[in-house]
Motif scaffolding. Structure first.
Motif, PDB file in Angstrom:
ATOM      1  N   GLU A  46       1.072   5.115  -1.297  1.00  0.00           N
ATOM      2  CA  GLU A  46       0.992   5.906  -2.524  1.00  0.00           C
ATOM      3  C   GLU A  46       2.305   5.847  -3.300  1.00  0.00           C
ATOM      4  OE1 GLU A  46      -0.104   9.785  -1.115  1.00  0.00           O
ATOM      5  OE2 GLU A  46      -2.184   9.188  -0.721  1.00  0.00           O
ATOM      6  N   ARG A  47       3.427   5.971  -2.584  1.00  0.00           N
ATOM      7  CA  ARG A  47       4.739   5.886  -3.248  1.00  0.00           C
ATOM      8  C   ARG A  47       4.920   4.522  -3.907  1.00  0.00           C
ATOM      9  NH1 ARG A  47       6.413   8.395   1.546  1.00  0.00           N
ATOM     10  NH2 ARG A  47       7.238   6.419   2.291  1.00  0.00           N
ATOM     11  N   ARG A  48       4.551   3.449  -3.196  1.00  0.00           N
ATOM     12  CA  ARG A  48       4.673   2.094  -3.746  1.00  0.00           C
ATOM     13  C   ARG A  48       3.836   1.944  -5.000  1.00  0.00           C
ATOM     14  NH1 ARG A  48       2.742  -2.143  -0.124  1.00  0.00           N
ATOM     15  NH2 ARG A  48       3.392  -3.514  -1.784  1.00  0.00           N
ATOM     16  N   LEU A  49       2.597   2.406  -4.932  1.00  0.00           N
ATOM     17  CA  LEU A  49       1.694   2.289  -6.081  1.00  0.00           C
ATOM     18  C   LEU A  49       2.280   3.016  -7.295  1.00  0.00           C
ATOM     19  CD1 LEU A  49      -2.110   2.581  -6.128  1.00  0.00           C
ATOM     20  CD2 LEU A  49      -0.788   3.829  -7.784  1.00  0.00           C
ATOM     21  N   MET A  50       2.751   4.237  -7.096  1.00  0.00           N
ATOM     22  CA  MET A  50       3.279   5.031  -8.202  1.00  0.00           C
ATOM     23  C   MET A  50       4.570   4.427  -8.757  1.00  0.00           C
ATOM     24  SD  MET A  50       1.010   7.274  -8.672  1.00  0.00           S
ATOM     25  CE  MET A  50       1.574   8.734  -9.512  1.00  0.00           C
ATOM     26  N   ARG A  51       5.422   3.906  -7.884  1.00  0.00           N
ATOM     27  CA  ARG A  51       6.642   3.246  -8.366  1.00  0.00           C
ATOM     28  C   ARG A  51       6.299   2.024  -9.204  1.00  0.00           C
ATOM     29  NH1 ARG A  51       8.535   2.603  -3.150  1.00  0.00           N
ATOM     30  NH2 ARG A  51       9.024   4.632  -2.356  1.00  0.00           N
ATOM     31  N   LYS A  52       5.370   1.218  -8.705  1.00  0.00           N
ATOM     32  CA  LYS A  52       4.986   0.000  -9.433  1.00  0.00           C
ATOM     33  C   LYS A  52       4.396   0.337 -10.797  1.00  0.00           C
ATOM     34  CE  LYS A  52       4.302  -2.962  -5.426  1.00  0.00           C
ATOM     35  NZ  LYS A  52       5.449  -3.789  -5.685  1.00  0.00           N
ATOM     36  N   ARG A  53       3.574   1.371 -10.859  1.00  0.00           N
ATOM     37  CA  ARG A  53       2.908   1.712 -12.114  1.00  0.00           C
ATOM     38  C   ARG A  53       3.846   2.414 -13.099  1.00  0.00           C
ATOM     39  NH1 ARG A  53      -0.660   0.214 -15.775  1.00  0.00           N
ATOM     40  NH2 ARG A  53      -1.424   1.991 -16.945  1.00  0.00           N
ATOM     41  N   TYR A  54       4.539   3.439 -12.649  1.00  0.00           N
ATOM     42  CA  TYR A  54       5.272   4.289 -13.583  1.00  0.00           C
ATOM     43  C   TYR A  54       6.761   3.982 -13.697  1.00  0.00           C
ATOM     44  CZ  TYR A  54       0.911   6.777 -13.705  1.00  0.00           C
ATOM     45  OH  TYR A  54      -0.411   7.086 -13.857  1.00  0.00           O
ATOM     46  N   ILE A  55       7.385   3.501 -12.644  1.00  0.00           N
ATOM     47  CA  ILE A  55       8.817   3.205 -12.713  1.00  0.00           C
ATOM     48  C   ILE A  55       9.052   1.752 -13.119  1.00  0.00           C
ATOM     49  CG2 ILE A  55      10.947   3.058 -11.354  1.00  0.00           C
ATOM     50  CD1 ILE A  55      10.065   5.630  -9.971  1.00  0.00           C
ATOM     51  N   GLN A  56       8.257   0.826 -12.547  1.00  0.00           N
ATOM     52  CA  GLN A  56       8.400  -0.579 -12.922  1.00  0.00           C
ATOM     53  C   GLN A  56       7.552  -0.941 -14.134  1.00  0.00           C
ATOM     54  OE1 GLN A  56       7.552  -2.895  -9.413  1.00  0.00           O
ATOM     55  NE2 GLN A  56       9.098  -1.827  -8.198  1.00  0.00           N
ATOM     56  N   GLY A  57       6.518  -0.154 -14.410  1.00  0.00           N
ATOM     57  CA  GLY A  57       5.676  -0.390 -15.582  1.00  0.00           C
ATOM     58  C   GLY A  57       4.707  -1.550 -15.437  1.00  0.00           C
ATOM     59  N   LEU A  58       4.312  -1.860 -14.206  1.00  0.00           N
ATOM     60  CA  LEU A  58       3.391  -2.974 -13.994  1.00  0.00           C
ATOM     61  C   LEU A  58       1.972  -2.620 -14.453  1.00  0.00           C
ATOM     62  CD1 LEU A  58       4.419  -4.242 -10.433  1.00  0.00           C
ATOM     63  CD2 LEU A  58       5.125  -5.142 -12.652  1.00  0.00           C
ATOM     64  N   HIS A  59       1.220  -3.635 -14.814  1.00  0.00           N
ATOM     65  CA  HIS A  59      -0.187  -3.459 -15.181  1.00  0.00           C
ATOM     66  C   HIS A  59      -1.011  -3.326 -13.908  1.00  0.00           C
ATOM     67  CE1 HIS A  59       0.506  -4.311 -19.389  1.00  0.00           C
ATOM     68  NE2 HIS A  59       1.286  -5.300 -19.008  1.00  0.00           N
ATOM     69  N   TRP A  60      -2.177  -2.697 -14.036  1.00  0.00           N
ATOM     70  CA  TRP A  60      -3.037  -2.471 -12.875  1.00  0.00           C
ATOM     71  C   TRP A  60      -3.380  -3.775 -12.171  1.00  0.00           C
ATOM     72  CZ3 TRP A  60      -2.742   1.964 -10.923  1.00  0.00           C
ATOM     73  CH2 TRP A  60      -2.692   3.123 -11.693  1.00  0.00           C
ATOM     74  N   GLU A  61      -3.636  -4.824 -12.927  1.00  0.00           N
ATOM     75  CA  GLU A  61      -4.004  -6.106 -12.320  1.00  0.00           C
ATOM     76  C   GLU A  61      -2.888  -6.621 -11.409  1.00  0.00           C
ATOM     77  OE1 GLU A  61      -3.947  -5.543 -15.608  1.00  0.00           O
ATOM     78  OE2 GLU A  61      -6.028  -5.672 -16.261  1.00  0.00           O
ATOM     79  N   ASP A  62      -1.648  -6.505 -11.897  1.00  0.00           N
ATOM     80  CA  ASP A  62      -0.501  -6.972 -11.111  1.00  0.00           C
ATOM     81  C   ASP A  62      -0.310  -6.125  -9.853  1.00  0.00           C
ATOM     82  OD1 ASP A  62       0.026  -8.920 -13.056  1.00  0.00           O
ATOM     83  OD2 ASP A  62       1.230  -7.512 -14.231  1.00  0.00           O
ATOM     84  N   ILE A  63      -0.537  -4.837  -9.982  1.00  0.00           N
ATOM     85  CA  ILE A  63      -0.415  -3.944  -8.829  1.00  0.00           C
ATOM     86  C   ILE A  63      -1.465  -4.299  -7.776  1.00  0.00           C
ATOM     87  CG2 ILE A  63      -0.597  -1.546  -8.043  1.00  0.00           C
ATOM     88  CD1 ILE A  63       0.463  -0.741 -10.852  1.00  0.00           C
ATOM     89  N   CYS A  64      -2.680  -4.564  -8.223  1.00  0.00           N
ATOM     90  CA  CYS A  64      -3.754  -4.956  -7.291  1.00  0.00           C
ATOM     91  C   CYS A  64      -3.366  -6.209  -6.509  1.00  0.00           C
ATOM     92  CB  CYS A  64      -5.055  -5.220  -8.050  1.00  0.00           C
ATOM     93  SG  CYS A  64      -5.800  -3.760  -8.782  1.00  0.00           S
TER      94      CYS A  64
END
Length: 136
Positions: free
Chosen positions: A91-109
């Motif tokens: 969960e922490r990784r997902l939130m960091r990738k989305r909100y702190i790094q600003g990655l798109h959902w596709e990239d996070i997946c």
């Protein structure tokens, strides 16, 4: 904390960087004004007053920038603390990738090797957790 507050992270970070740069530029300008003012030559009182006034105004603006910069850093820290308070590492990784790094959902997946549906399920769960924490 809600999604809108989390989404403010990246714009707030950019704003904080801009405020810091503005404050640094003003500090340089103030130093150059003082250097002109202290040349050892006698001058009339109006010249010193105008330079002193310029320095005082520039310093006030610089302090305003630093105050706004400090407020932005506090908000950034609040968001980071919220994310770091999550118990689950995924969960922490997902939130960091989305909100702190600003990655798109596709990239996070792709990076986390989860399906689109699973990522959004985890994200929805996290949002409900952090919004409950605000209430309690």
């Amino acid at each position: 904390m809600d999604k809108a507050e989390l989404k403010r992270y990246l714009p707030l970070k950019r704003e904080a960087e801009e405020l810091k740069l503005q404050a640094e530029h003003l500090a340089e300008d103030i130093r150059s004004l003082k250097a002109v003012a202290v040349d050892g030559m006698p001058k009339g009182s109006s010249v010193n007053d105008s330079i002193g006034n310029l320095v005082a105004r520039a310093d006030k603006i610089r302090r305003d920038y630093l105050h706004k910069y400090d407020a932005a850093l506090c908000e950034l820290y609040k968001i980071e603390r919220c994310i770091e308070s999550l118990d689950d590492e995924t969960e922490r990784r997902l939130m960091r990738k989305r909100y702190i790094q600003g990655l798109h959902w596709e990239d996070i997946c792709v990076e986390m090797n989860y399906s689109w549906k699973q990522i959004h399920r985890i994200h929805s769960k996290i949002l409900s957790i952090i919004s409950k924490d605000d209430i309690e």
